[in-house]
Scaffold this motif. Structure first.
Motif, PDB file in Angstrom:
ATOM      1  N   ARG A   1      -9.220 -16.648  10.625  1.00 13.95           N
ATOM      2  CA  ARG A   1      -9.897 -16.048   9.574  1.00 13.95           C
ATOM      3  C   ARG A   1     -10.265 -14.522  10.240  1.00 13.95           C
ATOM      4  NH1 ARG A   1      -8.096 -20.874   8.420  1.00 13.95           N
ATOM      5  NH2 ARG A   1      -9.808 -21.904   6.738  1.00 13.95           N
ATOM      6  N   GLU A   2     -10.066 -14.394   9.049  1.00  9.65           N
ATOM      7  CA  GLU A   2     -10.446 -12.598   9.266  1.00  9.65           C
ATOM      8  C   GLU A   2     -12.063 -12.755   9.963  1.00  9.65           C
ATOM      9  OE1 GLU A   2     -11.050  -8.515   6.515  1.00  9.65           O
ATOM     10  OE2 GLU A   2     -10.652 -10.280   5.666  1.00  9.65           O
TER      11      GLU A   2
ATOM     12  N   PRO B   1      -8.750 -23.452  -3.395  1.00 10.82           N
ATOM     13  CA  PRO B   1      -9.990 -22.047  -2.721  1.00 10.82           C
ATOM     14  C   PRO B   1     -10.262 -21.701  -1.511  1.00 10.82           C
ATOM     15  CG  PRO B   1     -10.435 -22.916  -5.053  1.00 10.82           C
ATOM     16  CD  PRO B   1      -9.565 -23.279  -4.244  1.00 10.82           C
ATOM     17  N   GLY B   2     -11.158 -20.306  -0.678  1.00 12.09           N
ATOM     18  CA  GLY B   2     -11.388 -20.978   0.635  1.00 12.09           C
ATOM     19  C   GLY B   2     -10.401 -20.906   1.512  1.00 12.09           C
TER      20      GLY B   2
ATOM     21  N   PRO C   1      -7.038 -19.294   3.965  1.00 10.15           N
ATOM     22  CA  PRO C   1      -6.234 -17.711   3.457  1.00 10.15           C
ATOM     23  C   PRO C   1      -5.482 -17.382   2.819  1.00 10.15           C
ATOM     24  CG  PRO C   1      -7.214 -18.526   6.042  1.00 10.15           C
ATOM     25  CD  PRO C   1      -7.611 -19.228   4.963  1.00 10.15           C
TER      26      PRO C   1
ATOM     27  N   ARG D   1      -4.296 -19.170   0.382  1.00  8.78           N
ATOM     28  CA  ARG D   1      -5.147 -19.191  -1.310  1.00  8.78           C
ATOM     29  C   ARG D   1      -5.564 -17.629  -2.090  1.00  8.78           C
ATOM     30  NH1 ARG D   1      -6.793 -22.205  -5.575  1.00  8.78           N
ATOM     31  NH2 ARG D   1      -7.042 -20.963  -8.079  1.00  8.78           N
ATOM     32  N   ASP D   2      -6.044 -17.547  -1.058  1.00 12.23           N
ATOM     33  CA  ASP D   2      -7.033 -15.802  -1.115  1.00 12.23           C
ATOM     34  C   ASP D   2      -6.032 -14.644  -1.559  1.00 12.23           C
ATOM     35  OD1 ASP D   2      -9.483 -16.860  -0.793  1.00 12.23           O
ATOM     36  OD2 ASP D   2      -9.590 -16.263   1.377  1.00 12.23           O
ATOM     37  N   TYR D   3      -4.698 -14.313  -0.723  1.00 12.90           N
ATOM     38  CA  TYR D   3      -3.840 -13.850  -0.414  1.00 12.90           C
ATOM     39  C   TYR D   3      -3.043 -14.202  -1.614  1.00 12.90           C
ATOM     40  CZ  TYR D   3       0.170 -11.204   0.063  1.00 12.90           C
ATOM     41  OH  TYR D   3       1.212 -10.354   0.559  1.00 12.90           O
TER      42      TYR D   3
ATOM     43  N   ASP E   1      -4.573 -15.162  -4.446  1.00 11.71           N
ATOM     44  CA  ASP E   1      -5.448 -14.395  -5.604  1.00 11.71           C
ATOM     45  C   ASP E   1      -5.093 -13.130  -5.317  1.00 11.71           C
ATOM     46  OD1 ASP E   1      -5.991 -17.534  -6.531  1.00 11.71           O
ATOM     47  OD2 ASP E   1      -7.927 -16.842  -4.819  1.00 11.71           O
ATOM     48  N   ALA E   2      -5.256 -12.523  -4.419  1.00 10.28           N
ATOM     49  CA  ALA E   2      -5.228 -10.687  -4.247  1.00 10.28           C
ATOM     50  C   ALA E   2      -3.709  -9.881  -4.851  1.00 10.28           C
ATOM     51  CB  ALA E   2      -5.511 -10.692  -3.168  1.00 10.28           C
TER      52      ALA E   2
ATOM     53  N   HIS F   1      -4.613 -10.373  -8.463  1.00 12.08           N
ATOM     54  CA  HIS F   1      -5.662  -9.109  -8.592  1.00 12.08           C
ATOM     55  C   HIS F   1      -4.848  -7.818  -8.853  1.00 12.08           C
ATOM     56  CE1 HIS F   1      -9.082  -6.935  -7.643  1.00 12.08           C
ATOM     57  NE2 HIS F   1      -9.825  -7.510  -8.830  1.00 12.08           N
TER      58      HIS F   1
END
Length: 404
Positions: free
Chosen positions: A254-255, A303-304, A306, A308-310, A312-313, A316
């Protein structure tokens, strides 16, 4: 023998003798008679299968296995004491009237009952789990409340829930039993039969190659050690790690970790890629734009995560809304099947599908990705002190990571 079967009074007597160098001096520290301490040490030595002390005219001195076990026993008792102190501070405003230093009065049976109720949320189910009668669990739980002077159990519509103070005590008790389990393993290893148990929590990106390679090499060196691999969501595995049910957590880092009692160590980094089946309409295109990707269905982690975060980003940052025709899954098997049977896309570590790429089943799409490197590594408790056997597995994980 299970760690929760140790007599805490015997452990305190053992540590006192180790500190004082004599039974008579230890008796004044733990307020037990010399015969009682001698008997406690004898029972502990019988349980562990080897002498803990060498008796000489100058006093008693720890044997090598005794020194190994002393470290674990002291850490276990310290865990319990810490749980008592922190739990008491948590309940200070409730007017608790328990015994001072009531950790000295606790028994393993009471802590075992606490942990069983915490896991099951029911006195009857807790009794079944630990193999005793329901009245025994109920009595041990009430004795624990009486000694502590704290409310530890709340009755709710769903069952029995632990109060915040009880949750603190339960976590430290579980960590204490984990220390004793490591102590047993170290003594057994010294005696020549390494029958330790290692629990590894795993996240995607390390299961397909790195972890199997390390475990196979480990099994050749320690064939009698039981390795338990647990898959699951990050939050659940982190909880298990922090409560001593998992020894180490491996996978995508995690970051920033959400708690300060664990530490992360990077082993290597993977590059993410956009992947599709061979023959996909975008397979032979160059310089594919993000807007072109948005017209296709995807399979992505929930969601949640990493990755998946990438995902979405990615949209975006391009000023686009993420695609809505999604299947959410972290299963590599399901992702592979969905890609091969449709025009779906995914963002995934290139390493995870290297066999499918090599066989010509899947392909990378020519999409310019920024900041697509994913750190992979280990997460452990900040104060974790691994056994030699656990350290061996960690070393093999490091080597498999370097040789990937």
């Amino acid at each position: 023998m299970e760690p929760a079967d140790f007599n805490l009074r015997h452990l305190r007597a053992f540590c006192a003798v180790a500190d004082c160098g004599s039974v008579s001096a230890a008796s004044e520290v733990v307020f037990l008679s010399q015969p009682a301490i001698t008997q406690a040490i004898a029972k502990l030595e019988k349980t562990l299968g080897t002498p803990m002390f060498v008796r000489k005219s100058r006093g008693v001195f720890l044997t090598e296995p005794g020194a190994l076990f002393r470290t674990r026993a002291e850490r276990a008792l310290s865990r319990i004491s810490d749980g008592v102190q922190r739990g008491s501070r948590s309940a200070r405003n409730s007017g608790n009237r328990g015994f001072r230093q009531f950790d000295l009065l606790l028994s393993s049976a009471q802590l075992r009952a606490l942990l069983a109720v915490a896991e099951t949320g029911n006195f009857s189910w807790a009794a079944r789990k630990i193999g005793v009668s329901q009245p025994s669990v109920h009595r041990a739980s009430r004795d624990l409340e009486r000694l502590s002077g704290m409310v530890l159990f709340d009755k709710t519509a769903q069952g029995i829930e632990l109060t915040p103070a009880a949750q603190i005590l339960a976590r430290q008790a579980q960590l204490a039993f984990s220390e004793l389990d490591q102590g047993l393993a170290e003594v057994n290893s010294w005696l020549g039969h390494d029958t330790a148990r290692i629990a590894i929590g795993t996240l995607p990106l390390i299961r397909s190659h790195i972890l199997p390679k390390a475990i196979n090499e480990f099994a050749m060196l320690r064939p009698d050690v039981q390795v338990r691999v647990l898959d699951g969501a990050y939050d659940g595995l982190l909880h298990g790690l922090r409560h001593g049910q998992i020894d180490l957590l491996v996978g995508a880092l995690r970051e920033s970790v959400p708690v300060d009692d664990v530490v992360q160590t990077e082993l290597f980094a993977y590059e993410l890629a956009i992947v599709a089946r061979a023959g996909h309409p975008l397979a032979n295109r160059n310089n594919i734009s993000v807007s072109e990707l948005s017209g296709y269905p995807w399979v992505v982690p929930r969601p949640g995560i990493p990755t998946r975060d990438y995902f979405d980003a990615l949209f975006h940052d391009a000023g686009l809304s993420p695609p809505t025709r999604l299947v959410e899954s972290s299963s590599l098997v399901l992702t592979r099947g969905l890609l091969l049977g449709s025009d779906r896309l995914t963002v995934i570590s290139a390493h995870q599908i290297r066999h499918e790429i090599g066989r010509g089943l899947l392909c990378y799409l020519d999409v310019a990705l920024e900041h697509a490197s994913r750190p992979i590594g280990m997460t452990v408790r900040r104060d974790w002190q691994p056994t030699a056997t656990q350290s061996l597995l960690v070393d093999l994980l490091r080597r498999a990571s370097r040789d990937r």
